[in-house]
Each structure stands twice: as C-alpha cells, then as structure tokens.
Design an enzyme around this catalytic site. Structure first.
Site, PDB file in Angstrom:
ATOM      1  N   LYS A 138       0.836  -1.205   0.000  1.00 22.57           N
ATOM      2  CA  LYS A 138       0.000   0.000   0.000  1.00 22.57           C
ATOM      3  C   LYS A 138       0.871   1.255   0.000  1.00 22.57           C
ATOM      4  CE  LYS A 138      -3.722   2.369   2.451  1.00 22.57           C
ATOM      5  NZ  LYS A 138      -4.798   2.276   3.464  1.00 22.57           N
ATOM      6  N   HIS A 277      -7.965 -29.785 -34.105  1.00 20.95           N
ATOM      7  CA  HIS A 277      -8.989 -28.823 -33.679  1.00 20.95           C
ATOM      8  C   HIS A 277      -9.847 -29.385 -32.539  1.00 20.95           C
ATOM      9  CE1 HIS A 277      -7.771 -26.164 -36.816  1.00 20.95           C
ATOM     10  NE2 HIS A 277      -8.093 -27.005 -37.769  1.00 20.95           N
TER      11      HIS A 277
END
Length: 525
Positions: A138, A277
C-alpha cells in the site's frame, strides 16, 4: 521518484538466495531486521541482523503466531514519508521507517498438496506475512516489497544504479506482484476450507493462477493470450517439460490437452490419439505402441496432417520414426527413451512434451469456463461405464468383441464434440462424426469419412462394415441408427432415455442390430 533503502525487514519461508541478498544489502549500508529462522541464518552467515523482538521491545509469543503484528512494524511500513503528520506520529511513538520488506509466506499450498492433516494445514496459514506485505505494498510510494526471491537481483541492481534507492516504477510493479501473491494465497486457503466443509460450490469462487507463458496470440492473431497454471499436479500440458520445438501456441495447448486427456482414458494396452482442432481424427489400442499408432493414423490420415499425437506409453524409437514421417505439431507422452528423443530431434520445429505420467480419467477435478459476466463451474466428466452396467435392450446381445469395441467407442465419444458419433472396429476408430447440429448428420459424416479413408487406402470393403457405433447422447429418432445400419454397423451403444427409445429399439431389432444402453451421456460442448 526514487526511495532510498536504509532499513530492511527480511522474514522468509523460502530461504533461497536470502543470504546473498542480505549480504548485498549490508554491503550497501542497510540495517537488517529479521525473525526466527531467517534471523538465525543471516547471523550464522556473519551478517549483522537485529531481531524483530529487539526492535519492537515485545517478544515473540504464542509459538510465533504473534511477532510482527506490532505498531513499530506496521507503522514503519505504512507511515507516509511525504505526510508531515505521519512522520510526526512516527517520531512521537519511536517508530523508525522500514524501507524494504522481503517476505514469502508459510508454505500453505505445499502443505495441503502433501496431504497434511487439518491442524498442520491451519498452522501453515500465515497471518503476519500477508499483513506486512499488504502494508508495504500500500505504501509503495516509499517502500519496496519483495515476495519472490527471483526479484532480489533486480532490486540490488537498481540500488546500485540509484545510490541505494529504487525507482517508483519498480516499487509499483513489485506492489502489484505482492497483492497478486496474497490474493492467490487467500484463494488457496478459502478453496481448502470449502473442501473441508464439503462445499463443492462455495458462496464466493476464488480463482488464482500463475503465469507460465505469454503466448504470441490467442485463437487468432488479433487476440492476446497467456497460459496460467493452477498449481494442481494433474499430468498434462501444465506439468509437461518441453524437450524441443517451437513455442506452443494457444491452439497447440488446447489441442494437446484434449489429446492427452483422451489417450489417458486407456491404460490396459498401448494407445494413441491423434487430435485436430480439439477433436480426434484417430484413436486406437494395439499390442505395441507402433501398432496403435498405425491403427489410429489409418482412421483419417488426411486430417491427421498437422495434428497432435498423444501416446500412453514411453515413446520408443520405432514409433518415433513412424511419427517423424508425418507432419505433426506436437507429440505428448508420459516419457520417451533416448533413442526416440534422438529420432525426433531431427525435426527441430516439432514440439515434444514429456508429462512424467498419465492423467487420471476418473479424477474429481473441476473445470471452469467463462461466460459474459460470469463462469460455469462443474466436475470434470469422470464418468465411466463398466461392462456389467450395460443394459441390453435388443433381441440380440452383442458379442464379446462387440462389447469391447462398444466400450472403447463410448470412451472415445466422451472426447468428441457433440453431437458425437464414433465407429470402432477391432480396437480402433474407423469413422468419427463431430460437432454437428443433427445427430443423423454426425452419423452420416462419420460413415462418409470412413468410406473416403478406405478408398484412399485402396480398400474395396467399407471400413464401417462389421463395426460398432457409439452415440454420446440418445438417438431422438431412428434415423441416426438407420444411418449406422446403412454403413454396416452391427452393434450400438447409447445412453437411452428418449421418448422414442422403443422406436429406435424396434429399428435395431428389425435390422438384427445389438444395442446397449449406458444410462450415462457424454455431451462435450
């Protein structure tokens, strides 16, 4: 905006690189604070260090549960150097600034992965570490926070370039990394707790992953993509070692996962799956791996070009030599002997992955899919029908060979996009129909592809003659079954459950077809 480092706090579970880092800090005149085992190791290396307890004037208590939860620690991390009132509060309360925090957390994830008991897992939930990390992150305006030993060298190098200081850009990047780490840590804890409570679907879903690879692009070149791992040890593309070949693409990874999951369904005999695929274009079992490969390839050699090849045994040189004759994108195997590796090494662009084992087809993992605005979460399709669970619904029961092929076909069909029709004969697929909106179309396409493959191979007889056929869901009408009859199939496996089941059964009986119901479907979308 640079921020000079005068005081650092080091408290790490993973001590790799810690001593070298502490020495480098000391050489730059940085005062080092530390706790427990970290402090002892630093001191043993001859580097001056001050225990946190001496710094705070408050001892470690409750078996170390309380040691850094103190205003002199969090005030030193959170105090904004640019705010006069903050600095005055620090002076008034004898709080000195802490400019760098190096913390990595108790090994909670590793403890759970080892199967530790409940109490041990609880004791490996870090409290002080995440608290300090969040405080330091922070206040990244002034404080440098490190949660990964891989960043030690980066920080030391930057201090060397900036007279003992770090840049704001680096501090902000490290802060983001720090919050990502505490977020993933909390997600692991909440997921474990949900499991302890028997909650399959907790009120809040926490998902975390670790970046493994940034990809060149996604399914298409205009899409960005990356590959993340979730920390699970399921063998497959996430755990595999790539021995050679070009960088894996988004589509490579997706198809390779499909191939390996499919071939992992088969353990009794050597098996090969060839994927294109995300759908199989050939799957087979054989007495040897090369036998299985030839059978799998024969199903649809045209579609196999540029495909993914997965095997369920250690890859040998003879099989590797045959694979090398085909243009393939990826080969994935649990292992490969040195001779096989040497054979494939000649094809430098071929990606070769070694997983170290096979995936458990009945493992109770969860799968996640994103939707616009949400997620779909479900158990992996681990369903598997056993021979004794099959229900014969026709006048003629299948033969033992037909039963073997029916079960094989149904396992393959589980990995074919719906609507899925699979023809099998003698332990190999001979025709696959995938992803059609109409089940009868899938049946016809599978038969047509089998016929074309046979013609290209110079065969006179229909490959589907004398085969069995699997449907991933029930036949809503008799037309799908009749298409299989026309192709020469002699036995059918399907879930059953249609309002017109009797119509389909009657059509089977009229054509002397054996049919079994599984009571389980395998939609794959």
């Amino acid at each position: 905006m640079t921020a000079r480092i005068a005081r650092a706090l080091i408290s790490v579970s993973d001590k790799s690189g810690m001593i070298e880092f502490a020495k480098a800090l000391h050489d730059k005149g940085v005062e080092i604070l530390s706790t427990g085992g970290s402090a002892k190791a630093i001191e043993a290396a001859g580097i001056p260090v001050k225990e946190v307890a001496a710094h705070t004037g408050f001892p470690e208590i409750m078996d170390g549960r309380v040691k850094t939860l103190h205003p002199k620690i969090h005030g030193g991390l959170l105090g904004r150097r640019s705010v006069e009132s903050h600095m005055q509060a620090m002076t008034d309360n004898d709080i000195t600034p802490i400019d760098l925090l190096a913390v990595n957390l108790y090994p909670f994830e590793e403890t759970v992965a080892k199967g530790a008991d409940y109490d041990t897992c609880i004791e490996n939930i870090d409290i002080g570490g995440p608290g300090m990390i969040r405080s330091a992150a922070k206040n990244h305006e002034s404080v440098t926070v490190i949660v990964d030993p891989a960043d030690y060298d980066r920080v030391i190098a930057e201090m060397g370039d900036n007279d003992g200081a770090t840049t704001y850009e680096t501090r902000r990047a490290l802060a983001a990394k720090a919050y990502a780490r505490t977020g993933a840590y909390d997600a692991a804890i909440s997921t474990w707790f949900a499991g302890q409570l028997g909650e399959t679907f907790p009120q809040r879903l926490n998902v975390s992953g670790e970046l493994k690879q940034t990809l060149r692009y996604g399914e298409n070149p205009h899409q960005q993509a990356a590959f993340y791992t979730n920390g699970k040890n399921r063998p497959g593309v996430a755990t595999a070692t790539q021995l050679q070949g070009k960088e894996l693409s988004f589509n490579n990874l997706n198809d390779t996962d499909a191939a390996f999951e499919l071939v992992s369904e088969f353990a009794e005999k050597p098996a090969v799956a060839i994927i294109k695929h995300a759908n199989p274009c050939g799957v087979a079992e054989g007495d040897t791996l090369i036998d299985a490969y030839h059978k799998a390839l024969s199903c649809d050699p045209v579609s196999a070009f540029g495909g993914i090849i997965a095997v369920n045994r250690t890859l040998d040189a003879q099989t590797a030599e045959e694979i090398a004759k085909l243009f393939a994108e990826v080969v994935i195997a649990p292992d490969a002997d040195d001779a096989a590796k040497a054979v494939l090494a000649a094809k430098k662009n071929l990606r070769v992955l070694i997983t170290g084992g096979m995936a458990d087809p009945e493992g109770e993992d969860m799968t996640l899919r994103s939707l616009a605005g949400g997620y779909l979460l479900q158990n992996r399709d681990a369903g598997r029908v056993k021979r004794e669970e099959l229900k014969v619904v026709t006048k003629r029961a299948p033969s033992d060979q037909e039963l073997d092929d029916l079960l094989f076909a149904f396992r393959v069909g589980k990995h074919v996009k719906s609507n899925a029709i699979v023809y099998v004969k003698d332990g190999k697929t001979v025709g696959i129909g995938a992803g059609q909106m109409s089940r009868v179309d899938s049946s016809r396409i599978a038969a047509w592809k089998a016929e074309e493959a046979g013609k290209n191979a110079g065969e006179d007889a229909l490959r589907t003659a004398g085969s069995v056929v699997s449907s991933d869901a029930f036949f809503p009408f008799a037309d799908g079954l009749l298409a299989a009859v026309k192709a020469g199939a002699t036995a059918v496996i399907q879930p059953g459950g249609s309002m017109r089941d009797q119509e389909v059964i009657d059509a089977a009986d009229e054509n002397n077809i054996a049919m079994v119901f599984t009571g389980m479907r395998h939609f794959r979308h």
